[in-house]
Motif scaffolding. Structure first.
Motif, PDB file in Angstrom:
ATOM      1  N   HIS A   1      19.982  11.677 -51.290  1.00 49.51           N
ATOM      2  CA  HIS A   1      19.025  10.809 -50.602  1.00 49.51           C
ATOM      3  C   HIS A   1      18.086  11.634 -49.722  1.00 49.51           C
ATOM      4  CE1 HIS A   1      17.484   7.681 -47.967  1.00 49.51           C
ATOM      5  NE2 HIS A   1      17.991   8.334 -46.940  1.00 49.51           N
ATOM      6  N   TYR A   2      16.781  11.412 -49.904  1.00 47.00           N
ATOM      7  CA  TYR A   2      15.780  12.064 -49.064  1.00 47.00           C
ATOM      8  C   TYR A   2      15.001  10.987 -48.321  1.00 47.00           C
ATOM      9  CZ  TYR A   2      16.689  16.345 -51.704  1.00 47.00           C
ATOM     10  OH  TYR A   2      17.286  17.436 -52.278  1.00 47.00           O
ATOM     11  N   GLN A   3      14.836  11.162 -47.016  1.00 48.15           N
ATOM     12  CA  GLN A   3      14.140  10.164 -46.208  1.00 48.15           C
ATOM     13  C   GLN A   3      12.721   9.918 -46.707  1.00 48.15           C
ATOM     14  OE1 GLN A   3      15.257   8.320 -43.595  1.00 48.15           O
ATOM     15  NE2 GLN A   3      17.329   9.132 -43.642  1.00 48.15           N
ATOM     16  N   LYS A   4      12.018  10.966 -47.105  1.00 52.74           N
ATOM     17  CA  LYS A   4      10.627  10.799 -47.547  1.00 52.74           C
ATOM     18  C   LYS A   4      10.558   9.976 -48.830  1.00 52.74           C
ATOM     19  CE  LYS A   4       6.150  11.597 -47.448  1.00 52.74           C
ATOM     20  NZ  LYS A   4       5.738  10.859 -48.633  1.00 52.74           N
ATOM     21  N   THR A   5      11.491  10.223 -49.748  1.00 52.96           N
ATOM     22  CA  THR A   5      11.515   9.441 -50.990  1.00 52.96           C
ATOM     23  C   THR A   5      11.765   7.966 -50.693  1.00 52.96           C
ATOM     24  OG1 THR A   5      12.407  11.352 -52.144  1.00 52.96           O
ATOM     25  CG2 THR A   5      12.592   9.224 -53.248  1.00 52.96           C
ATOM     26  N   THR A   6      12.693   7.707 -49.778  1.00 55.02           N
ATOM     27  CA  THR A   6      12.987   6.324 -49.414  1.00 55.02           C
ATOM     28  C   THR A   6      11.777   5.664 -48.772  1.00 55.02           C
ATOM     29  OG1 THR A   6      15.288   6.914 -49.061  1.00 55.02           O
ATOM     30  CG2 THR A   6      14.536   4.850 -48.103  1.00 55.02           C
ATOM     31  N   GLU A   7      11.096   6.369 -47.908  1.00 52.30           N
ATOM     32  CA  GLU A   7       9.925   5.801 -47.255  1.00 52.30           C
ATOM     33  C   GLU A   7       8.835   5.487 -48.272  1.00 52.30           C
ATOM     34  OE1 GLU A   7       7.434   6.168 -43.163  1.00 52.30           O
ATOM     35  OE2 GLU A   7       8.848   7.743 -43.692  1.00 52.30           O
ATOM     36  N   ASP A   8       8.638   6.389 -49.240  1.00 55.20           N
ATOM     37  CA  ASP A   8       7.653   6.126 -50.303  1.00 55.20           C
ATOM     38  C   ASP A   8       8.025   4.865 -51.077  1.00 55.20           C
ATOM     39  OD1 ASP A   8       6.300   8.399 -49.561  1.00 55.20           O
ATOM     40  OD2 ASP A   8       7.107   9.641 -51.180  1.00 55.20           O
ATOM     41  N   ALA A   9       9.313   4.721 -51.384  1.00 55.48           N
ATOM     42  CA  ALA A   9       9.771   3.559 -52.147  1.00 55.48           C
ATOM     43  C   ALA A   9       9.551   2.273 -51.365  1.00 55.48           C
ATOM     44  CB  ALA A   9      11.241   3.723 -52.505  1.00 55.48           C
ATOM     45  N   LEU A  10       9.922   2.264 -50.094  1.00 55.52           N
ATOM     46  CA  LEU A  10       9.752   1.061 -49.288  1.00 55.52           C
ATOM     47  C   LEU A  10       8.284   0.723 -49.086  1.00 55.52           C
ATOM     48  CD1 LEU A  10      12.582   1.650 -46.665  1.00 55.52           C
ATOM     49  CD2 LEU A  10      12.557  -0.055 -48.481  1.00 55.52           C
ATOM     50  N   GLN A  11       7.441   1.738 -49.017  1.00 52.39           N
ATOM     51  CA  GLN A  11       6.002   1.493 -48.891  1.00 52.39           C
ATOM     52  C   GLN A  11       5.466   0.827 -50.155  1.00 52.39           C
ATOM     53  OE1 GLN A  11       3.787   2.649 -46.018  1.00 52.39           O
ATOM     54  NE2 GLN A  11       2.888   0.860 -47.009  1.00 52.39           N
ATOM     55  N   VAL A  12       5.905   1.302 -51.314  1.00 50.65           N
ATOM     56  CA  VAL A  12       5.491   0.685 -52.582  1.00 50.65           C
ATOM     57  C   VAL A  12       5.958  -0.766 -52.639  1.00 50.65           C
ATOM     58  CG1 VAL A  12       5.879   0.687 -55.081  1.00 50.65           C
ATOM     59  CG2 VAL A  12       5.352   2.830 -53.903  1.00 50.65           C
ATOM     60  N   MET A  13       7.197  -1.011 -52.239  1.00 51.44           N
ATOM     61  CA  MET A  13       7.741  -2.366 -52.299  1.00 51.44           C
ATOM     62  C   MET A  13       6.998  -3.306 -51.344  1.00 51.44           C
ATOM     63  SD  MET A  13       9.964  -2.054 -54.660  1.00 51.44           S
ATOM     64  CE  MET A  13      10.813  -3.631 -54.587  1.00 51.44           C
ATOM     65  N   LYS A  14       6.607  -2.788 -50.200  1.00 54.39           N
ATOM     66  CA  LYS A  14       5.859  -3.624 -49.259  1.00 54.39           C
ATOM     67  C   LYS A  14       4.444  -3.879 -49.762  1.00 54.39           C
ATOM     68  CE  LYS A  14       4.359  -3.945 -44.441  1.00 54.39           C
ATOM     69  NZ  LYS A  14       4.392  -3.324 -43.096  1.00 54.39           N
ATOM     70  N   ASP A  15       3.784  -2.827 -50.259  1.00 53.15           N
ATOM     71  CA  ASP A  15       2.388  -2.964 -50.705  1.00 53.15           C
ATOM     72  C   ASP A  15       2.270  -3.893 -51.904  1.00 53.15           C
ATOM     73  OD1 ASP A  15       1.683  -1.240 -48.688  1.00 53.15           O
ATOM     74  OD2 ASP A  15       1.412   0.508 -49.978  1.00 53.15           O
ATOM     75  N   HIS A  16       3.194  -3.772 -52.854  1.00 54.14           N
ATOM     76  CA  HIS A  16       3.096  -4.548 -54.089  1.00 54.14           C
ATOM     77  C   HIS A  16       3.706  -5.942 -53.967  1.00 54.14           C
ATOM     78  CE1 HIS A  16       1.580  -1.744 -57.284  1.00 54.14           C
ATOM     79  NE2 HIS A  16       1.877  -0.857 -56.352  1.00 54.14           N
ATOM     80  N   PHE A  17       4.842  -6.047 -53.245  1.00 56.17           N
ATOM     81  CA  PHE A  17       5.627  -7.275 -53.333  1.00 56.17           C
ATOM     82  C   PHE A  17       5.926  -7.927 -51.984  1.00 56.17           C
ATOM     83  CE2 PHE A  17       7.277  -4.167 -56.552  1.00 56.17           C
ATOM     84  CZ  PHE A  17       6.536  -4.653 -57.617  1.00 56.17           C
ATOM     85  N   GLN A  18       5.434  -7.336 -50.887  1.00 55.66           N
ATOM     86  CA  GLN A  18       5.784  -7.844 -49.561  1.00 55.66           C
ATOM     87  C   GLN A  18       7.311  -8.026 -49.480  1.00 55.66           C
ATOM     88  OE1 GLN A  18       3.556 -10.040 -51.607  1.00 55.66           O
ATOM     89  NE2 GLN A  18       2.207  -8.313 -51.237  1.00 55.66           N
ATOM     90  N   SER A  19       8.041  -7.042 -49.984  1.00 55.42           N
ATOM     91  CA  SER A  19       9.470  -7.151 -50.184  1.00 55.42           C
ATOM     92  C   SER A  19      10.230  -7.201 -48.867  1.00 55.42           C
ATOM     93  CB  SER A  19       9.963  -5.963 -51.015  1.00 55.42           C
ATOM     94  OG  SER A  19      11.351  -6.039 -51.224  1.00 55.42           O
ATOM     95  N   ARG A  20      11.192  -8.131 -48.788  1.00 60.09           N
ATOM     96  CA  ARG A  20      12.056  -8.226 -47.620  1.00 60.09           C
ATOM     97  C   ARG A  20      13.537  -8.298 -48.009  1.00 60.09           C
ATOM     98  NH1 ARG A  20       8.865 -12.359 -45.470  1.00 60.09           N
ATOM     99  NH2 ARG A  20      10.585 -13.417 -44.424  1.00 60.09           N
ATOM    100  N   THR A  21      13.830  -8.258 -49.309  1.00 61.14           N
ATOM    101  CA  THR A  21      15.213  -8.371 -49.770  1.00 61.14           C
ATOM    102  C   THR A  21      15.717  -7.031 -50.295  1.00 61.14           C
ATOM    103  OG1 THR A  21      14.432  -9.122 -51.935  1.00 61.14           O
ATOM    104  CG2 THR A  21      15.046 -10.806 -50.346  1.00 61.14           C
ATOM    105  N   TRP A  22      17.015  -6.874 -50.265  1.00 60.17           N
ATOM    106  CA  TRP A  22      17.690  -5.657 -50.730  1.00 60.17           C
ATOM    107  C   TRP A  22      19.039  -6.074 -51.300  1.00 60.17           C
ATOM    108  CZ3 TRP A  22      16.788  -0.178 -50.033  1.00 60.17           C
ATOM    109  CH2 TRP A  22      17.894   0.639 -50.256  1.00 60.17           C
ATOM    110  N   ILE A  23      19.383  -5.525 -52.471  1.00 62.92           N
ATOM    111  CA  ILE A  23      20.680  -5.784 -53.086  1.00 62.92           C
ATOM    112  C   ILE A  23      21.371  -4.445 -53.314  1.00 62.92           C
ATOM    113  CG2 ILE A  23      21.856  -6.618 -55.165  1.00 62.92           C
ATOM    114  CD1 ILE A  23      19.799  -8.821 -55.391  1.00 62.92           C
TER     115      ILE A  23
END
Length: 516
Positions: free
Chosen positions: A247-269
């Motif tokens: 796990h890399y913090q930068k990779t996670t931040e990139d992923a969460l940014q994509v999820m927010k920009d595309h899907f306004q994502s608030r869920t996690w499974i």
């Protein structure tokens, strides 16, 4: 008429480190129990069960000037009722209202952390209100679903072993269809939203063996998800990877940014026993897998993890309340652990494997509606079938293409009909969690003139705020809201703006005058 409202606040300061398994405030009444506002928002007025777990609903004792009642207590852990002892138990903190098991490095059961964990000088505050000497003309209760629906159903999907082709089959009707506008079947055709988890990255992904499709390796998959998002689906991460990868913090931040920009994502499974999971190390600031700060930053709020299914059993029916087994069962729909999970919420769910789709027979769907229940499932809709010809969700057609199974498509069609009849609310985790949390921000007051006043203390508009009561008609702020009859109740619904007030009464005049 004599009316007294007693506001009770309990402030607990811990002098030393402590684990709290249960702390209660017990109320003993002389009059008998006369009404029980059950966790599924129905009312018992006779033939009472010996005990109830009431969630945050309540009960009434006595009649008229000898009445006392408590209803809608969002600032406590839960309420319980012992009818034979005339005892109402206010759980200020109860370990089984907020389950959390932290996984270990193996597949064995992890560390049970249900109890709240307090340090010296930590403070916890609980509050609730008790009304005595007064019986209101109306006793409206919040429904578990908005807009007058009688029950709620949520499809949730885990991302394991999916391909783009199987996804198109279950959502659009066929792997040959690449746009929701051309859907011939499936969730999109029947306008049923899904809370869908996805992998952000799979470094081992290969086009010739396209299982565990992920956003980073498949632009077509991202386009497909954008299409679902436009149709109202709730897209969230199934952790980041399908496997244990560093796990890399930068990779996670990139992923969460994509999820927010595309899907306004608030869920996690959560997925498997991966260290960057909600139920593993992601809440532990001492590890490299810590993610809580990034979840806060990007607005990820609603989580599924293994403890989400500690109690739910679909074999007892499609209802997380499990009221057919009695109302003493402790069955919270959602919770936030006071000291372990911080501002994050868990939702309850039940697994529905392909072979148990028979649980969706007509009798069970009707029982869900009759019981005013809530069911959030856990499925693998687009998982590549183990059998070459397919499973219960998708099968191959004569040309060898993946299509939605006709029986499953008929089930979705039946659920669509129940939705269109105003009976079954088909929604997502994000939407229903937003609704439930908004209701927890509403304060209720009972005026001597007979009206009930709702104050929306939240920051957001509550659309379709739905209540039930025993009355022939009701008015809200001088207007007759949308309303209908169901099982002896009048169910009505209306919108409530942030920081606004709704005055509810049995006649127009009392719903206009603001009570002093």
């Amino acid at each position: 008429m004599h009316c007294k409202k007693i506001d009770i606040t309990v402030k607990t300061t811990y002098k030393r480190a402590a684990k709290v398994f249960r702390e209660t405030f017990d109320l003993q009444f002389k009059p008998n129990v006369t009404e029980v506002y059950r966790k599924n928002r129905k009312v018992d007025t006779q033939k009472f069960q010996a005990s109830y777990w009431l969630d945050h609903q309540g009960a009434k004792f006595g009649q008229g000037k000898q009445a006392a009642f408590l209803y809608h207590a969002p600032n406590v852990s839960s309420l319980e009722l012992n009818t034979t002892q005339k005892q109402l138990i206010v759980n200020l903190d109860h370990m089984n209202d907020h389950r959390y098991v932290q996984q270990t490095s193996t597949n064995q059961v992890g560390k049970v952390r249900h109890a709240s964990e307090y340090r010296a000088n930590d403070v916890r505050t609980n509050s609730f209100s008790l009304v005595v000497g007064y019986q209101p003309k109306l006793m409206p209760r919040f429904m578990s679903q908005p807009s007058g629906f009688l029950a709620t159903h949520v499809w949730t999907e885990h991302a394991d072993e999916q391909t783009l082709q199987t996804n198109r089959a279950v959502y659009f009707g066929s792997e040959k269809i690449s746009s929701s506008e051309q859907a011939t079947g499936g969730f999109v055709k029947h306008r049923i939203p899904v809370t869908k988890s996805v992998f952000y990255s799979n470094p081992y992904f290969q086009a010739k063996s396209p299982v565990n499709v992920a956003i980073a390796q498949s632009p077509e998959f991202l386009q497909f998800l954008d299409d679902l998002n436009r149709n109202g689906d709730d897209i969230g991460l199934h952790t980041l990877y399908p496997y244990e990868i560093r796990h890399y913090q930068k990779t996670t931040e990139d992923a969460l940014q994509v999820m927010k920009d595309h899907f306004q994502s608030r869920t996690w499974i959560d997925h498997g026993y991966l260290k960057s999971s909600f139920a593993f190390n992601a809440l532990d600031i001492q590890t490299a897998n810590y993610l809580a700060h990034q979840w806060k930053k990007y607005g990820t709020s609603y989580f599924w993890h293994y403890s989400s299914e500690d109690i739910a059993n679909p074999n007892n029916g499609l209802d997380l309340y499990q009221s057919q087994k009695g109302d003493s069962l402790r069955t919270p729909l959602y919770w936030s652990h006071p000291t372990v999970t911080g501002p994050f919420y868990s939702w309850s769910a039940a697994t529905i494997p392909e072979y148990s789709l028979n649980l969706y027979r007509e009798q069970n769907l009707q029982q869900l509606i009759q019981n005013r229940g809530v069911f959030i499932n856990h499925t693998y809709l687009a998982r590549f079938p183990s059998k070459k010809q397919g499973g219960k969700f998708i099968i191959r057609d004569a040309q060898g293409n993946w299509i939605i199974h006709p029986d499953f498509d008929r089930l979705l069609k039946r659920m669509e009909t129940l939705r269109d009849q105003g009976q079954l609310h088909l929604t997502t985790v994000r939407e229903i969690m937003d609704y439930w949390l908004a209701l927890s921000q509403v304060r209720m007051e009972y005026a001597p003139i007979g009206s009930i006043v709702l104050h929306n203390r939240g920051e957001h508009k509550i659309s379709g705020l739905s209540m039930a009561t025993k009355a022939s008609e009701v008015y809200v702020n001088g207007m007759k809201p949308s309303q209908k009859k169901a099982d002896g109740d009048l169910i009505f619904w209306f919108d409530l703006e942030p920081n606004a007030v709704a005055i509810i009464a049995a006649n127009k005049l009392d719903s206009i005058a603001f009570p002093k």
